[in-house]
Motif scaffolding. Structure first.
Motif, short mmCIF file in Angstrom:
data_model
loop_
_atom_site.label_atom_id
_atom_site.label_comp_id
_atom_site.label_asym_id
_atom_site.label_seq_id
_atom_site.Cartn_x
_atom_site.Cartn_y
_atom_site.Cartn_z
N UNK A 1 0.83 -1.21 0.00
CA UNK A 1 0.00 0.00 0.00
C UNK A 1 0.86 1.26 0.00
N UNK A 2 1.94 1.23 0.77
CA UNK A 2 2.85 2.38 0.79
C UNK A 2 3.54 2.55 -0.57
N UNK A 3 3.90 1.45 -1.19
CA UNK A 3 4.53 1.53 -2.52
C UNK A 3 3.55 2.11 -3.54
N UNK A 4 2.28 1.74 -3.44
CA UNK A 4 1.26 2.29 -4.32
C UNK A 4 1.09 3.79 -4.09
N UNK A 5 1.08 4.20 -2.84
CA UNK A 5 0.98 5.62 -2.50
C UNK A 5 2.17 6.39 -3.07
N UNK A 6 3.36 5.85 -2.90
CA UNK A 6 4.56 6.51 -3.42
C UNK A 6 4.50 6.63 -4.93
N UNK A 7 4.10 5.58 -5.62
CA UNK A 7 4.00 5.63 -7.08
C UNK A 7 3.02 6.72 -7.51
N UNK A 8 1.91 6.82 -6.81
CA UNK A 8 0.91 7.84 -7.11
C UNK A 8 1.48 9.25 -6.89
N UNK A 9 2.16 9.45 -5.76
CA UNK A 9 2.73 10.76 -5.44
C UNK A 9 3.83 11.13 -6.44
N UNK A 10 4.62 10.17 -6.85
CA UNK A 10 5.67 10.44 -7.84
C UNK A 10 5.06 10.82 -9.18
N UNK A 11 3.99 10.14 -9.57
CA UNK A 11 3.31 10.47 -10.83
C UNK A 11 2.72 11.87 -10.76
N UNK A 12 2.12 12.22 -9.62
CA UNK A 12 1.58 13.57 -9.43
C UNK A 12 2.68 14.62 -9.53
N UNK A 13 3.82 14.33 -8.91
CA UNK A 13 4.93 15.27 -8.91
C UNK A 13 5.48 15.46 -10.31
N UNK A 14 5.65 14.35 -11.05
CA UNK A 14 6.13 14.43 -12.44
C UNK A 14 5.18 15.26 -13.30
N UNK A 15 3.87 15.05 -13.11
CA UNK A 15 2.87 15.77 -13.90
C UNK A 15 2.89 17.27 -13.59
N UNK A 16 3.18 17.60 -12.34
CA UNK A 16 3.20 19.01 -11.93
C UNK A 16 4.45 19.73 -12.42
N UNK A 17 5.50 18.98 -12.72
CA UNK A 17 6.76 19.61 -13.13
C UNK A 17 6.81 19.84 -14.59
#
Length: 108
Positions: free
Chosen positions: A92-108
């Motif tokens: 679950x934590x790995x899934x959360x991290x993947x989601x947050x990284x995708x959000x961060x990439x999209x915002x940059x």
């Protein structure tokens, strides 16, 4: 147990991201050796999150870091492996991290 000292130091470091990373890195190495496989896996996931965010030039999300620290503390203090819910928590934590990284990439 030395791992418990590192966990306490990790919990006390919350809010100081460089120190959290340092303590998580130390825990990643010691936890599995001490028989705390889940703790080591979650600490490894936190380290990978820090590394990925650094590569993106972004600041780690404090809530994601806090969830990892909480999970590390809980798994380190659990009395048995089954009580740690190791695989479910780590996934679950790995899934959360993947989601947050995708959000961060999209915002940059």
């Amino acid at each position: 147990l030395a791992v418990h000292d590192y966990v306490r130091e990790l919990e006390n470091a919350i809010g100081n991201l460089p120190l959290v990373f340092e303590k998580a890195h130390e825990l990643r190495g010691f936890a599995e050796t001490a028989g705390l496989r889940a703790t080591g896996r979650i600490a490894n996931g936190l380290c990978r999150y820090f590394d990925s965010m650094e590569k993106l030039g972004a600041t780690p999300d404090h809530a994601v870091v806090a969830l990892h620290v909480s999970a590390i503390a809980r798994t380190a203090r659990a009395k048995d492996e089954a009580g740690r819910m190791s695989d479910a928590v780590a996934k679950e934590l790995a899934t959360l991290v993947a989601h947050k990284l995708a959000e961060t990439r999209a915002a940059l």
